[in-house]
Design a protein around this motif. Structure first.
Motif, PDB file in Angstrom:
ATOM      1  N   ARG A 144       0.837  -1.203   0.000  1.00 61.64           N
ATOM      2  CA  ARG A 144       0.000   0.000   0.000  1.00 61.64           C
ATOM      3  C   ARG A 144       0.871   1.251   0.000  1.00 61.64           C
ATOM      4  O   ARG A 144       0.641   2.175  -0.779  1.00 61.64           O
ATOM      5  N   PHE A 147       2.475   1.885  -3.519  1.00 64.53           N
ATOM      6  CA  PHE A 147       1.521   2.352  -4.531  1.00 64.53           C
ATOM      7  C   PHE A 147       1.026   3.768  -4.234  1.00 64.53           C
ATOM      8  O   PHE A 147       0.882   4.579  -5.141  1.00 64.53           O
ATOM      9  N   TRP A 154      -5.534   3.355  -4.625  1.00 65.48           N
ATOM     10  CA  TRP A 154      -5.514   2.229  -3.697  1.00 65.48           C
ATOM     11  C   TRP A 154      -6.859   2.115  -2.993  1.00 65.48           C
ATOM     12  O   TRP A 154      -7.451   3.107  -2.588  1.00 65.48           O
TER      13      TRP A 154
END
Length: 183
Positions: A144, A147, A154
């Motif tokens: 997470r 990204f 996300w």
């Protein structure tokens, strides 16, 4: 926008363990005749023809052959582990995925959402299609963070989970648009 590249893949420790397989299996191969000698003393294994056959060879040559075989198997296992591990290079405008020695590129403009479900990284496209669904051992928090650092969309959970239900034989209806026939 930054032009950095972030990578997701096997960590140093995982690579080290994979590289260590040939040594471990080679060592096991070297000591296998001694282990077989011990196993022969156990009543359950004392009549084993395979153990008797292996112990009929010269202990030195049996150890050498089994050590080499263990090393070769270890190399093959290491290569398999490394090639099957999910590796991703994330840039601001593109993701490069390498899995099973096949490279795939996904442009940021093609991506609608990225999420993880049960250790599976899922990337969905702008038309709702699944662009990637691959298992990984890397923690969700790290994925997470990477990204989001590169400004990818996300989602904390599967955005489509309410649209799909697991159908079982006990269900009496398939939905409004289909007819079910049981044979």
């Amino acid at each position: 926008m930054n032009n950095n590249t972030s990578t997701i893949g096997m960590g140093f420790l995982e690579k080290w363990i994979a590289a260590f397989f040939p040594f471990v299996l080679g060592t096991i191969g070297w000591y296998l005749p001694k282990l077989l000698e011990f196993a022969k003393s156990i009543p359950f294994f004392s009549d084993s023809k395979v153990i008797k056959l292996l112990l009929s060879f010269s202990p030195f040559w049996a150890s050498m052959i089994l050590m080499i075989a263990g090393g070769v198997i270890g190399v093959l296992l290491s290569l398999t582990v490394y090639s099957e591990a999910l590796k991703m290079s994330i840039r601001d405008q593109e993701i490069r995925i390498n899995k099973d020695n096949i490279e795939k590129r996904i442009s940021k403009s093609e991506i609608k959402e990225i999420f993880m479900e049960d250790n599976i990284v899922v990337i969905t496209g702008t038309k709702g299609q699944e662009l990637l669904s691959e298992k990984t051992d890397i923690k969700k928090e790290k994925i997470r963070e990477i990204f989001l650092y590169h400004h990818y969309p996300w989602s904390e959970q599967d955005p489509y989970k309410d649209e799909f239900n697991l159908w079982t034989l006990d269900d009496h209806a398939c939905g409004e648009k289909c007819e079910c026939y049981l044979i």
